[in-house]
Write a protein that holds these residues in place. Structure first.
Motif, PDB file in Angstrom:
ATOM      1  N   THR A  52       0.784  -1.248   0.034  1.00 43.69           N
ATOM      2  CA  THR A  52      -0.051   0.117  -0.122  1.00 43.69           C
ATOM      3  C   THR A  52       0.843   1.004  -0.058  1.00 43.69           C
ATOM      4  O   THR A  52       1.924   1.172   0.729  1.00 43.69           O
ATOM      5  N   LEU A  77      -1.298   2.963 -10.841  1.00 44.80           N
ATOM      6  CA  LEU A  77      -2.649   2.642  -9.998  1.00 44.80           C
ATOM      7  C   LEU A  77      -3.450   1.343 -10.504  1.00 44.80           C
ATOM      8  O   LEU A  77      -4.079   0.414  -9.971  1.00 44.80           O
ATOM      9  N   VAL A  86      -9.756   4.005 -12.285  1.00 44.50           N
ATOM     10  CA  VAL A  86      -8.974   4.396 -10.870  1.00 44.50           C
ATOM     11  C   VAL A  86      -8.919   5.824 -10.427  1.00 44.50           C
ATOM     12  O   VAL A  86      -8.252   6.550  -9.702  1.00 44.50           O
ATOM     13  N   ASN A 111      -3.770  -1.182  -4.457  1.00 50.99           N
ATOM     14  CA  ASN A 111      -3.704  -0.569  -2.996  1.00 50.99           C
ATOM     15  C   ASN A 111      -3.205   0.845  -2.869  1.00 50.99           C
ATOM     16  O   ASN A 111      -2.766   1.150  -1.968  1.00 50.99           O
ATOM     17  N   TRP A 112      -2.658   1.231  -4.114  1.00 49.12           N
ATOM     18  CA  TRP A 112      -1.990   2.611  -3.991  1.00 49.12           C
ATOM     19  C   TRP A 112      -2.712   3.774  -4.372  1.00 49.12           C
ATOM     20  O   TRP A 112      -3.859   3.552  -5.107  1.00 49.12           O
ATOM     21  N   GLN A 113      -2.511   4.790  -3.868  1.00 45.92           N
ATOM     22  CA  GLN A 113      -3.004   6.169  -4.376  1.00 45.92           C
ATOM     23  C   GLN A 113      -2.020   7.053  -5.100  1.00 45.92           C
ATOM     24  O   GLN A 113      -0.895   6.652  -4.784  1.00 45.92           O
ATOM     25  N   ARG A 133       1.595   5.613  -1.554  1.00 42.91           N
ATOM     26  CA  ARG A 133       1.094   6.902  -2.185  1.00 42.91           C
ATOM     27  C   ARG A 133       2.332   7.399  -2.978  1.00 42.91           C
ATOM     28  O   ARG A 133       3.481   7.485  -2.729  1.00 42.91           O
ATOM     29  N   ARG A 145     -10.926   7.474  -8.478  1.00 42.22           N
ATOM     30  CA  ARG A 145     -11.036   7.551  -6.948  1.00 42.22           C
ATOM     31  C   ARG A 145      -9.800   7.480  -6.253  1.00 42.22           C
ATOM     32  O   ARG A 145      -9.706   8.051  -5.172  1.00 42.22           O
ATOM     33  N   ARG A 146      -9.022   7.010  -6.797  1.00 41.46           N
ATOM     34  CA  ARG A 146      -7.548   6.820  -6.173  1.00 41.46           C
ATOM     35  C   ARG A 146      -6.388   8.105  -6.715  1.00 41.46           C
ATOM     36  O   ARG A 146      -5.308   8.090  -6.482  1.00 41.46           O
ATOM     37  N   ILE A 147      -6.995   9.066  -7.618  1.00 37.87           N
ATOM     38  CA  ILE A 147      -5.764   9.917  -7.861  1.00 37.87           C
ATOM     39  C   ILE A 147      -6.248  11.292  -7.777  1.00 37.87           C
ATOM     40  O   ILE A 147      -7.337  11.653  -7.885  1.00 37.87           O
TER      41      ILE A 147
END
Length: 249
Positions: free
Chosen positions: A38, A56, A86, A61-63, A40, A88-90
């Motif tokens: 996980t 991503l 992806v 599990n990365w942002q 960032r 929502r994770r960027i």
């Protein structure tokens, strides 16, 4: 036609703004993110977010956070992130990379092919250090001299001899600045040729497809000029290395 628009059109078929193939990008990102399940990531000068969306997609599990001054490129990055699921994770920020402030540090900081935004390689690493979590990694891409540059090569790049060094000196400077290379990749001549022909070809193709556009002539001229500067100037002289670095201390 402004520089940002030219770059956006030129990179339509090669969204990675560096002489690196998709396979090589995937390998670099795998090495850069394998140390933690996980994490960032921050891209200081993300453009259309090509590195981040690939990361991503491979690491659920990365942002990620991207920073750039090109509004149109950031819009394209959002569209790509949405298409790949992806978004929502960027987080994407329209601001100067040198002025960006984050509340939390990052496990990976990227700047590949955009060290000019900070005035060179070592200033870029100094900026990256400010955002890096303990034990984090930096992925940085920089040019170097494969051989002593001719005046034609310098003119083609719009560079001075002292703007870059050879690969050994470039690496030594990074080490002396307090970093340890834990991986590195030197782009091949084939990657360079593919990148440059894609860059000039995409821009020229757009101009030919839009002859009535007020910027068509300027785009065609930019493609022709760039092709000449490359083929008659820096081809075989200018190299590109992507280093994965960790703080020595």
């Amino acid at each position: 036609m402004d520089r940002q628009t030219i770059s956006r059109l030129a990179h339509v078929h090669h969204p990675i703004a560096a002489p690196i193939t998709d396979d090589s990008v995937a390998r670099l990102l795998d090495r850069a993110s394998a140390h933690t399940g996980t994490g960032r990531a921050l891209d200081l000068g993300c453009g259309e977010g090509a590195w981040l969306v690939r990361l991503l997609t491979a690491r659920p599990n990365w942002q990620a956070v991207g920073v750039d001054l090109d509004v149109a490129a950031l819009t394209r990055a959002r569209e790509t992130a949405q298409a790949l699921g992806v978004e929502r994770r960027i987080g994407l920020h329209h601001t100067d990379a040198g002025e960006f402030k984050a509340a939390e540090p990052f496990d990976l900081v990227l700047n590949v092919g955009a060290t000019h935004a900070f005035g060179g390689l070592l200033p870029t690493l100094a900026a990256a250090r400010e955002h890096l979590a303990p034990g984090g990694l930096v992925l940085v891409g920089e040019g170097f001299w494969e051989r002593e540059p001719s005046q034609a090569a310098l003119d083609g790049l719009g560079a001075a001899r002292e703007d870059f060094a050879d690969l050994a000196t470039t690496t030594d400077r990074v080490i002396a600045d307090g970093w340890t290379p834990v991986y590195g990749y030197v782009s091949s001549p084939q990657e360079w040729d593919d990148y440059e022909f894609s860059w000039t070809g995409s821009l020229a193709a757009w101009a030919l497809a839009h002859p009535e556009h007020p910027d068509a002539a300027a785009a065609r001229a930019a493609a022709d000029r760039h092709r000449t500067e490359w083929l008659h100037g820096y081809r075989g002289t200018f190299g590109f290395v992507t280093l994965l670095l960790r703080r020595t201390d």
